[in-house]
Design a protein around this motif. Structure first.
Motif, PDB file in Angstrom:
ATOM      1  N   ILE A 227      -9.053  -9.766  33.766  1.00 42.45           N
ATOM      2  CA  ILE A 227      -9.197  -9.866  32.308  1.00 42.45           C
ATOM      3  C   ILE A 227      -7.911  -9.360  31.671  1.00 42.45           C
ATOM      4  O   ILE A 227      -7.494  -8.219  31.897  1.00 42.45           O
ATOM      5  N   ILE A 228      -7.273 -10.226  30.882  1.00 36.52           N
ATOM      6  CA  ILE A 228      -5.979  -9.917  30.286  1.00 36.52           C
ATOM      7  C   ILE A 228      -6.076  -9.988  28.767  1.00 36.52           C
ATOM      8  O   ILE A 228      -6.533 -10.999  28.217  1.00 36.52           O
ATOM      9  N   PHE A 229      -5.672  -8.911  28.105  1.00 41.97           N
ATOM     10  CA  PHE A 229      -5.602  -8.904  26.641  1.00 41.97           C
ATOM     11  C   PHE A 229      -4.137  -8.959  26.216  1.00 41.97           C
ATOM     12  O   PHE A 229      -3.377  -8.020  26.467  1.00 41.97           O
ATOM     13  N   ASP A 230      -3.737 -10.069  25.602  1.00 41.88           N
ATOM     14  CA  ASP A 230      -2.423 -10.148  24.974  1.00 41.88           C
ATOM     15  C   ASP A 230      -2.608  -9.756  23.507  1.00 41.88           C
ATOM     16  O   ASP A 230      -3.684  -9.954  22.947  1.00 41.88           O
ATOM     17  N   GLU A 231      -1.573  -9.232  22.866  1.00 46.74           N
ATOM     18  CA  GLU A 231      -1.708  -8.656  21.515  1.00 46.74           C
ATOM     19  C   GLU A 231      -2.831  -7.604  21.531  1.00 46.74           C
ATOM     20  O   GLU A 231      -3.688  -7.561  20.640  1.00 46.74           O
ATOM     21  N   ALA A 232      -2.818  -6.753  22.539  1.00 47.29           N
ATOM     22  CA  ALA A 232      -3.917  -5.806  22.764  1.00 47.29           C
ATOM     23  C   ALA A 232      -4.001  -4.725  21.693  1.00 47.29           C
ATOM     24  O   ALA A 232      -5.034  -4.054  21.580  1.00 47.29           O
ATOM     25  N   HIS A 233      -2.950  -4.540  20.901  1.00 49.37           N
ATOM     26  CA  HIS A 233      -2.983  -3.497  19.866  1.00 49.37           C
ATOM     27  C   HIS A 233      -4.091  -3.728  18.850  1.00 49.37           C
ATOM     28  O   HIS A 233      -4.477  -2.818  18.134  1.00 49.37           O
TER      29      HIS A 233
ATOM     30  N   ILE B 204      -5.787  -5.976  32.229  1.00 48.56           N
ATOM     31  CA  ILE B 204      -4.404  -5.861  31.777  1.00 48.56           C
ATOM     32  C   ILE B 204      -4.395  -5.830  30.250  1.00 48.56           C
ATOM     33  O   ILE B 204      -4.935  -6.735  29.603  1.00 48.56           O
ATOM     34  N   PHE B 205      -3.792  -4.795  29.681  1.00 42.08           N
ATOM     35  CA  PHE B 205      -3.672  -4.669  28.224  1.00 42.08           C
ATOM     36  C   PHE B 205      -2.188  -4.679  27.879  1.00 42.08           C
ATOM     37  O   PHE B 205      -1.447  -3.784  28.300  1.00 42.08           O
ATOM     38  N   THR B 206      -1.738  -5.688  27.125  1.00 40.01           N
ATOM     39  CA  THR B 206      -0.311  -5.772  26.838  1.00 40.01           C
ATOM     40  C   THR B 206      -0.043  -6.220  25.407  1.00 40.01           C
ATOM     41  O   THR B 206      -0.859  -6.905  24.790  1.00 40.01           O
ATOM     42  N   SER B 207       1.098  -5.806  24.898  1.00 41.58           N
ATOM     43  CA  SER B 207       1.554  -6.168  23.553  1.00 41.58           C
ATOM     44  C   SER B 207       2.995  -5.699  23.432  1.00 41.58           C
ATOM     45  O   SER B 207       3.466  -4.881  24.227  1.00 41.58           O
ATOM     46  N   ALA B 208       3.694  -6.221  22.431  1.00 39.03           N
ATOM     47  CA  ALA B 208       5.036  -5.710  22.140  1.00 39.03           C
ATOM     48  C   ALA B 208       4.961  -4.393  21.386  1.00 39.03           C
ATOM     49  O   ALA B 208       5.960  -3.700  21.231  1.00 39.03           O
ATOM     50  N   THR B 209       3.747  -4.030  20.920  1.00 45.38           N
ATOM     51  CA  THR B 209       3.578  -2.813  20.109  1.00 45.38           C
ATOM     52  C   THR B 209       2.310  -2.068  20.513  1.00 45.38           C
ATOM     53  O   THR B 209       1.257  -2.255  19.918  1.00 45.38           O
ATOM     54  N   LEU B 210       2.423  -1.221  21.523  1.00 45.95           N
ATOM     55  CA  LEU B 210       1.296  -0.372  21.932  1.00 45.95           C
ATOM     56  C   LEU B 210       1.648   1.110  21.887  1.00 45.95           C
ATOM     57  O   LEU B 210       0.786   1.951  21.657  1.00 45.95           O
ATOM     58  N   ALA B 211       2.916   1.423  22.115  1.00 43.52           N
ATOM     59  CA  ALA B 211       3.333   2.825  22.248  1.00 43.52           C
ATOM     60  C   ALA B 211       3.733   3.415  20.895  1.00 43.52           C
ATOM     61  O   ALA B 211       4.261   2.729  20.028  1.00 43.52           O
ATOM     62  N   VAL B 212       3.427   4.693  20.733  1.00 48.04           N
ATOM     63  CA  VAL B 212       3.874   5.466  19.576  1.00 48.04           C
ATOM     64  C   VAL B 212       4.604   6.687  20.128  1.00 48.04           C
ATOM     65  O   VAL B 212       4.036   7.459  20.902  1.00 48.04           O
TER      66      VAL B 212
ATOM     67  N   ILE C  32      -4.353   9.605  13.459  1.00 49.22           N
ATOM     68  CA  ILE C  32      -4.849   8.274  13.091  1.00 49.22           C
ATOM     69  C   ILE C  32      -3.883   7.517  12.190  1.00 49.22           C
ATOM     70  O   ILE C  32      -3.397   6.436  12.536  1.00 49.22           O
ATOM     71  N   GLN C  33      -3.578   8.072  11.018  1.00 50.78           N
ATOM     72  CA  GLN C  33      -2.802   7.331  10.024  1.00 50.78           C
ATOM     73  C   GLN C  33      -1.383   7.030  10.486  1.00 50.78           C
ATOM     74  O   GLN C  33      -0.902   5.898  10.356  1.00 50.78           O
ATOM     75  N   LEU C  34      -0.692   8.031  11.011  1.00 53.07           N
ATOM     76  CA  LEU C  34       0.695   7.835  11.431  1.00 53.07           C
ATOM     77  C   LEU C  34       0.808   6.828  12.581  1.00 53.07           C
ATOM     78  O   LEU C  34       1.611   5.881  12.489  1.00 53.07           O
ATOM     79  N   PRO C  35       0.041   6.963  13.666  1.00 55.72           N
ATOM     80  CA  PRO C  35       0.156   5.975  14.748  1.00 55.72           C
ATOM     81  C   PRO C  35      -0.146   4.547  14.293  1.00 55.72           C
ATOM     82  O   PRO C  35       0.539   3.607  14.701  1.00 55.72           O
ATOM     83  N   GLN C  36      -1.167   4.384  13.434  1.00 49.50           N
ATOM     84  CA  GLN C  36      -1.496   3.039  12.937  1.00 49.50           C
ATOM     85  C   GLN C  36      -0.328   2.451  12.167  1.00 49.50           C
ATOM     86  O   GLN C  36       0.004   1.262  12.313  1.00 49.50           O
ATOM     87  N   ALA C  37       0.304   3.267  11.318  1.00 53.79           N
ATOM     88  CA  ALA C  37       1.428   2.789  10.512  1.00 53.79           C
ATOM     89  C   ALA C  37       2.627   2.446  11.394  1.00 53.79           C
ATOM     90  O   ALA C  37       3.344   1.466  11.132  1.00 53.79           O
ATOM     91  N   VAL C  38       2.862   3.238  12.435  1.00 52.41           N
ATOM     92  CA  VAL C  38       3.981   2.972  13.349  1.00 52.41           C
ATOM     93  C   VAL C  38       3.792   1.612  14.028  1.00 52.41           C
ATOM     94  O   VAL C  38       4.726   0.797  14.105  1.00 52.41           O
ATOM     95  N   ILE C  39       2.582   1.366  14.525  1.00 46.51           N
ATOM     96  CA  ILE C  39       2.299   0.088  15.188  1.00 46.51           C
ATOM     97  C   ILE C  39       2.501  -1.070  14.211  1.00 46.51           C
ATOM     98  O   ILE C  39       3.107  -2.102  14.543  1.00 46.51           O
ATOM     99  N   ALA C  40       1.993  -0.929  12.980  1.00 46.28           N
ATOM    100  CA  ALA C  40       2.125  -1.990  11.971  1.00 46.28           C
ATOM    101  C   ALA C  40       3.590  -2.251  11.642  1.00 46.28           C
ATOM    102  O   ALA C  40       4.019  -3.403  11.520  1.00 46.28           O
ATOM    103  N   LEU C  41       4.386  -1.170  11.500  1.00 48.37           N
ATOM    104  CA  LEU C  41       5.809  -1.347  11.189  1.00 48.37           C
ATOM    105  C   LEU C  41       6.531  -2.037  12.348  1.00 48.37           C
ATOM    106  O   LEU C  41       7.367  -2.921  12.131  1.00 48.37           O
ATOM    107  N   LYS C  42       6.204  -1.651  13.573  1.00 52.34           N
ATOM    108  CA  LYS C  42       6.828  -2.294  14.725  1.00 52.34           C
ATOM    109  C   LYS C  42       6.547  -3.796  14.738  1.00 52.34           C
ATOM    110  O   LYS C  42       7.411  -4.600  15.099  1.00 52.34           O
TER     111      LYS C  42
END
Length: 646
Positions: A225-231, A396-404, A571-581
């Motif tokens: 099972i593969i999730f692309d755009e997993a964020h 598999i969980f993958t995306s260009a934006t998962l890490a903070v 919560i708020q900061l990590p969500q915003a970082v992912i959105a900005l990325k």
């Protein structure tokens, strides 16, 4: 050398099948980790920067495993791109006979029964709706798969689609006279027989949460099972593990009851009256909310006396319709189906009416015509982790934006996932030479009335220097529209503003116009791929923190406070970082792309948390001088002209 390593080598299967293919170490590293996770039936979390080639990195080992594979993507657009573009290339390279299937939710398929019913009754439609119906009818005579995505000539939000597609509620399932020709049944059968099935996140979690029981098994059991755009999946999963009561479902029920009264149970006048009364009450309820779509706290909203009164009237009218339908059960399949739906809706109503429930967020969201009330659990970690553990599959969980800040806790913890197997792969692009980050000085604060004017004034010279080829991404519709009004008076470039037309049409117009400027909000921050000189400037109006009024954010923040944690940091900061990325990722899409990124928010440099954002972004040269950006854009344009002459 393993077969996967061989496939990615300079003389391997991909090099032989794809012109211009060259090995990338990051891509191979990811592919080998994916292969290990599949073989060991464990989970793997991978952030693969833009340009890594993550699609091939997970598809090659998945197809070479000879196991049943489910690939879930963030949107239907990405789903179609994967199925129609990427998979055929890989299938050709591997010379495999593996069977592939594309599976969408039921609302994406033409329902032959409902099409026939509509043709007989000819429900009320405006001129555009009738024109759309003509297109649907002509298409219905030639389609093989019944996928309404084939209908390019009809807008995605056309009023005709709910009338010629089915829902879980109104589908007659095995009792349908058209069951043998049902496009949905055929699509699901292809999925059961296929080796690789491509779905989207909403469909995956609808199935996991057992929301869709019309035909039993929806998505077949898989070994990979593969999730692309997993964020995206944490919020989507939470929604499906919750409950919702929608006026859309109620009004669709009323429409079907009225249709049954007019065609098969004409002796029961009370049916028509009960349905019409409930329909009017739902419409009155929607009118009590703002005209423009919004989200809010349902607990707070229900404290409003008028809203509470009309909401209780919905319950009374729903109860009346229930009693009338109950008296007519067994008259025919349509009436029985409507009775089952009203029973379900009564239960859902009681769930969202219980505003004293614990460990849940109660919130509402509106569209132009409808309102949906949600009860969403604050955590799904236990449920989801159990599914992963009990599946016996590789995940598999993958995306260009998962890490903070180079860590995965923000992604893994809400889903209860282990962080034992993670991989962080940087983009292969040379951001230092391909791009510049500009953080302008002296802009008014976000709530200053002069800010839209200042944003437009800042954008004008950049738009001129880039000859259009510019995205302006906003965190609010209001500011977007104000800036659009100002720019319309000040520049001659074609302005494309979200809301003017369907998203795919906006993008097509942007690419085809030589000097277009596109202004958009959240949905354009991700999943948009414009390459080359067509996009050389991305302007972001401010850091994308979620609105403090967002009810789900409020509930999660309060839960974090109760646990002695800092909601902003957790919560708020990590969500915003992912959105900005995601927004930043629109700029550089290829090794030859170049451009300017402008983030119009001083907090990036004068708040302590600004460093968290910066450390999570690609390594770009930074400046606060907008003139520097103009010079960079002019150089790109001049070089492009020279290349054309050469």
């Amino acid at each position: 050398m393993s077969s996967v390593e061989q496939a990615f080598s300079s003389s391997g299967l991909l090099a032989k099948a794809i012109t211009g293919f060259s090995p990338r170490q990051a891509q191979l590293d990811m592919a080998l980790e994916v292969e290990r996770a599949i073989d060991s039936q464990t989970s793997l979390i991978v952030e693969a920067g833009t340009g890594t080639g993550k699609t091939f990195a997970y598809l090659i080992p998945a197809l070479m495993s000879d196991k049943k594979v489910i690939v879930s993507t963030g949107t239907k657009t990405l789903q179609e791109q994967l199925f129609h573009k990427d998979i055929p290339v890989i299938k050709n390279a591997l010379a495999t006979n593996a069977q592939m299937a594309l599976l969408k939710g039921r609302s994406n398929y033409l329902c032959l029964y409902r099409l026939e019913q509509f043709q007989h009754t000819r429900g009320q439609l405006d001129a555009q709706g009738l024109a759309d119906f003509v297109h649907v009818r002509n298409w219905a005579n030639s389609t093989h798969h019944g996928d309404i995505g084939e209908l390019d000539s009809v807008a995605e939000d056309s009023t005709i689609f709910p009338l010629i597609t089915s829902t879980v509620d109104n589908c007659l399932a095995r009792d349908c006279p058209n069951i043998d020709d049902c496009y949905l049944v055929k699509a699901r059968q292809r999925a059961i027989e296929a080796d690789v099935v491509v779905v989207n996140h909403h469909l995956f979690f609808a199935d996991m949460a057992l929301k869709d029981t019309g035909f039993g098994e929806l998505i077949p059991k898989a070994e990979v099972i593969i999730f692309d755009e997993a964020h995206q999946i944490s919020d989507i999963a939470s929604e499906y593990f919750g409950d919702a009561f929608s006026t859309r479902q109620v009004i669709e029920l009323c429409s079907d009851v009225i249709q049954a009264y007019k065609t098969t149970v004409t002796d029961v006048k009370q049916l028509g009256k009960a349905a019409e009364k409930l329909e009017r009450t739902c419409q009155d309820f929607r009118l009590l909310f703002a005209h423009d779509p919004e989200r809010g706290n349902w607990r707070d909203k229900l404290a409003n006396g008028r809203i509470k009164q009309v909401f209780e009237h919905i319950k009374e009218d729903l109860e009346f319709l229930y009693q009338v339908l109950k008296l007519n059960v067994s008259r025919n399949e349509q009436v029985d189906n409507c009775f089952e739906r009203v029973v379900t809706l009564r239960t859902k109503y009681d769930i969202v009416a219980n505003v004293d429930a614990f460990e849940v967020s109660l919130w509402y969201e509106t569209t132009r015509r409808h309102i949906t009330l949600h009860q969403t659990p604050l955590t799904i970690a236990d449920k989801f982790s159990k599914v992963v553990k009990d599946s016996g599959a590789g995940w598999i969980f993958t995306s260009a934006t998962l890490a903070v800040n180079n860590g995965f806790e923000h992604f893994a913890k809400p889903l209860g996932l282990s962080q034992e197997n993670t991989l962080l792969l940087d983009s292969p692009f040379d951001y230092l030479n391909q791009s510049q980050l500009i953080v302008p000085r002296y802009l008014p604060e976000a709530n200053d009335a002069k800010r839209p004017q200042a944003l437009a004034k800042l954008a004008i010279p950049l738009i001129k220097a880039s000859r259009g080829s510019c995205f302006m991404l906003f965190t609010s519709y209001r500011v977007m529209n104000l800036v659009a009004e100002i720019l319309a008076e000040e520049i001659d470039n074609r302005l494309l503003v979200q809301g003017q037309m369907a998203k795919r049409n906006l993008l097509s117009e942007f690419v085809n116009e030589s000097n277009a400027v596109l202004l958009a909000t959240a949905s354009f921050w991700e999943g948009v791929d414009v390459r080359g000189d067509k996009l050389t400037c991305v302007i972001i109006d401010k850091l994308p923190f979620a609105s403090p009024d967002d009810p789900l954010l409020q509930a999660r923040s309060e839960d974090a406070r109760r646990q002695g944690k800092d909601p902003f940091a957790q919560i708020q900061l990590p969500q915003a970082v992912i959105a900005l990325k995601q927004g930043v990722g629109r700029l550089i899409r290829d090794v030859n792309d170049r451009g300017i990124l402008v983030i119009c928010d001083n907090r990036l440099v004068n708040r302590h948390y600004g460093q968290v954002f910066l450390s999570s972004l690609p390594d770009m040269k930074r400046s606060r001088d907008v003139d520097y950006a103009e010079a960079f854009l002019s150089a790109i344009h001049n070089e492009s002209i020279e290349n054309e002459k050469a």
